[in-house]
Motif scaffolding. Sequence first.
Motif, short mmCIF file in Angstrom:
data_model
loop_
_atom_site.label_atom_id
_atom_site.label_comp_id
_atom_site.label_asym_id
_atom_site.label_seq_id
_atom_site.Cartn_x
_atom_site.Cartn_y
_atom_site.Cartn_z
N ILE A 235 0.84 -1.20 0.00
CA ILE A 235 0.00 0.00 0.00
C ILE A 235 0.87 1.25 0.00
CG2 ILE A 235 -1.70 1.31 1.32
CD1 ILE A 235 -2.82 -1.34 2.33
N ALA A 236 1.96 1.23 0.77
CA ALA A 236 2.87 2.37 0.82
C ALA A 236 3.48 2.65 -0.54
CB ALA A 236 3.98 2.11 1.85
N VAL A 237 3.96 1.60 -1.20
CA VAL A 237 4.55 1.77 -2.53
C VAL A 237 3.52 2.31 -3.51
CG1 VAL A 237 5.56 0.52 -4.49
CG2 VAL A 237 6.30 -0.01 -2.16
N ALA A 238 2.29 1.81 -3.43
CA ALA A 238 1.23 2.27 -4.34
C ALA A 238 0.92 3.75 -4.10
CB ALA A 238 -0.02 1.43 -4.13
N MET A 239 0.87 4.18 -2.84
CA MET A 239 0.58 5.58 -2.55
C MET A 239 1.73 6.50 -3.00
SD MET A 239 -2.47 5.86 -1.35
CE MET A 239 -2.83 4.60 -2.60
N LEU A 240 2.95 6.04 -2.80
CA LEU A 240 4.10 6.83 -3.26
C LEU A 240 4.10 6.95 -4.78
CD1 LEU A 240 6.90 5.44 -0.90
CD2 LEU A 240 5.95 7.76 -0.88
N ALA A 241 3.83 5.84 -5.46
CA ALA A 241 3.80 5.85 -6.92
C ALA A 241 2.66 6.72 -7.43
CB ALA A 241 3.68 4.43 -7.46
N LEU A 242 1.49 6.63 -6.77
CA LEU A 242 0.33 7.41 -7.19
C LEU A 242 0.61 8.90 -7.04
CD1 LEU A 242 -2.63 7.37 -8.11
CD2 LEU A 242 -3.30 7.30 -5.70
N GLY A 243 1.18 9.29 -5.92
CA GLY A 243 1.50 10.70 -5.72
C GLY A 243 2.53 11.21 -6.69
N ARG A 244 3.54 10.39 -6.97
CA ARG A 244 4.58 10.80 -7.91
C ARG A 244 4.02 10.96 -9.31
NH1 ARG A 244 8.91 13.77 -7.11
NH2 ARG A 244 10.38 13.55 -8.83
N TRP A 245 3.13 10.05 -9.71
CA TRP A 245 2.56 10.11 -11.07
C TRP A 245 1.53 11.22 -11.19
CZ3 TRP A 245 -2.67 9.05 -12.10
CH2 TRP A 245 -3.02 9.07 -13.45
N ARG A 246 0.71 11.39 -10.14
CA ARG A 246 -0.42 12.32 -10.24
C ARG A 246 -0.03 13.75 -9.93
NH1 ARG A 246 -5.31 10.90 -6.35
NH2 ARG A 246 -3.79 11.69 -4.85
N ASP A 247 0.79 13.94 -8.89
CA ASP A 247 1.10 15.29 -8.43
C ASP A 247 2.58 15.64 -8.47
OD1 ASP A 247 -1.67 15.65 -7.72
OD2 ASP A 247 -1.26 14.45 -5.92
N ARG A 248 3.41 14.68 -8.95
CA ARG A 248 4.86 14.88 -9.03
C ARG A 248 5.49 15.12 -7.66
NH1 ARG A 248 3.29 13.29 -13.17
NH2 ARG A 248 3.87 13.90 -15.29
N VAL A 249 4.90 14.49 -6.62
CA VAL A 249 5.45 14.60 -5.27
C VAL A 249 5.43 13.22 -4.63
CG1 VAL A 249 4.69 16.99 -4.96
CG2 VAL A 249 3.18 15.12 -4.26
N TRP A 250 6.28 13.07 -3.61
CA TRP A 250 6.24 11.86 -2.80
C TRP A 250 5.28 12.12 -1.65
CZ3 TRP A 250 8.25 8.03 -5.33
CH2 TRP A 250 9.38 8.21 -6.14
N LEU A 251 4.09 11.54 -1.71
CA LEU A 251 3.06 11.81 -0.72
C LEU A 251 3.52 11.46 0.70
CD1 LEU A 251 -0.17 10.47 -2.51
CD2 LEU A 251 0.52 12.85 -2.17
N TRP A 252 3.22 12.35 1.64
CA TRP A 252 3.59 12.08 3.02
C TRP A 252 2.89 10.84 3.55
CZ3 TRP A 252 -0.08 11.84 6.84
CH2 TRP A 252 -1.33 12.44 6.57
N LYS A 253 1.69 10.55 3.01
CA LYS A 253 0.97 9.35 3.45
C LYS A 253 1.75 8.10 3.09
CE LYS A 253 -2.83 10.55 1.30
NZ LYS A 253 -2.60 11.93 0.92
N GLY A 254 2.38 8.12 1.91
CA GLY A 254 3.20 6.98 1.52
C GLY A 254 4.40 6.81 2.43
N LYS A 255 5.00 7.92 2.83
CA LYS A 255 6.16 7.85 3.73
C LYS A 255 5.76 7.30 5.11
CE LYS A 255 8.26 11.86 1.43
NZ LYS A 255 8.70 13.27 1.60
N ALA A 256 4.62 7.78 5.62
CA ALA A 256 4.15 7.28 6.92
C ALA A 256 3.85 5.79 6.84
CB ALA A 256 2.91 8.06 7.34
N LEU A 257 3.19 5.37 5.77
CA LEU A 257 2.89 3.96 5.59
C LEU A 257 4.16 3.13 5.51
CD1 LEU A 257 0.01 4.31 2.98
CD2 LEU A 257 -0.23 3.26 5.23
N LEU A 258 5.15 3.67 4.82
CA LEU A 258 6.41 2.93 4.65
C LEU A 258 7.10 2.72 5.99
CD1 LEU A 258 8.20 1.70 2.47
CD2 LEU A 258 9.41 3.89 2.32
#
Length: 491
Positions: A235-258
């Motif tokens: 889930i963390a990898v998916a959120m990081l990838a989604l944020g990078r693709w959609r908003d060109r950022v590493w989502l903080w939610k992905g970092k917390a999940l990781l």
Amino acid sequence: MPASIPTKSRSAARRLAATPRWLWWALAGCLLIGLWRLGALIVHDPLIALANSYDEVRYSACFGLYPDRPESVPPDRNSPAAPYSRYRFVAAKDPICYWSTELLFQGAAAALFHTEEAASGAKAHSVRWIGAFKILAMLALWFAFSIAWLRRREPWSALANGLLLPLLFADPANTIYLNTFYAEWTALLALYAVAGLILIHEGKPARGHAFALLALAAAALAVSKIQHIVLPFGIAVAMLALGRWRDRVWLWKGKALLIGALVGIIVQVVQLQRDSDAIRAINVFNQADVVFTAMLPNSSDPAATAQFLGLSPQCLQYSGKRAWQMPGFPADLCPELAKVSRSRELLALLHEPGMTLRIGWAGLANLHPWVAPGLGLVEGGDFAPLPAQFFSWSDLFAERPLLRTLLFGAPFVALIALLWRQRWRAWPRLLTVTVLTIVVTLGTLTVTVLGDGLADVPKQGHLVYNAALVWWIGALVVGWRSLFPATRRRA
């Protein structure tokens, strides 16, 4: 600073006061129906719960709790025909204790049982206390998320969350785990916390408490069951990838999940390194289920696959049998089995892609019924099924393959539709829910099949049904909302 506190309180109160009246009625209806469905099952006499397939002992042994049976019965013996409503403390020899988030509820119940013994001298205790603690935890999360959506003035999201109580959490396929020592309910709550926190903070900046809560929820999910060791990481990898693709950022939610996922993985890796006769026996049983229920039956050349795994020809006679169906201990009947490593199994799957695809399809096909089969559900019965007065979505989907196809296939089709010409921009949260559903489906099913074969797919893969139903509830609410554009604009 002191003056800002009442200001924030008044602001929150105004937002709650602005909630549409229809939503209050809807949430009240969800709560009443949900409590009615939950209460009808948890207080039913005789007890309705999933019987012990030996999995419960992995957790109840941590507190020395075993079914209230005659002393001549070994305390750790399974009881697949029916559940027990009364448990007592027994000093068992060499107890096995699996670390799990589930132990929080069991620990609370064990403390209550000790208090009861000290006060009244009672030796047998009601397992329903564990169910009560689990329900309270779920209701606390449900209320917290409902209030959060209302404070954000998102009535349709609050409605979708509200519907989860009567339609999902109160379904017997989930509630049969309440009055038990199984960890499935705890895993569901942890996933609910993870998904809810992700969605509530969709498009929001990072906050310290939100970051910590999301990391904690991810760790709780990873530690809930061995089968979910890598799910939060996925889930963390998916959120990081989604944020990078959609908003060109590493989502903080992905970092917390990781962070939370890595903590959970470390705990589980340490647990897997523990050595005891019981743990070695469990590993052998799981290995036998993978080889004999998944790999050999789906191989185009079982003899060649067995040779690749290092098994002798005599082991082929057990193809298609679950470990408990074999006429003895699997490692005694097939001595080479204990030497088959996970890496060797993965190499075999890569060596024969056709077998891999067939195993994956078989895993999906074996998900039904949603109510875990093969174990009794009524105390005092002989493998008695769920009483007819209790409705479960499991009955509906088990009898209609087309509905199961729609249930599991719709999120994958929706992902393609949302990505087509960036249509997700109209429903960004639906895109997040869709991605989460797909990750849970593929991740849970893969680990279930590779970790336990096809021996117990409905029980081990129970999160797949929950994720798919959550997606459908969210999608239907989004579709209904689109019929009321004026309400959507006001919201």
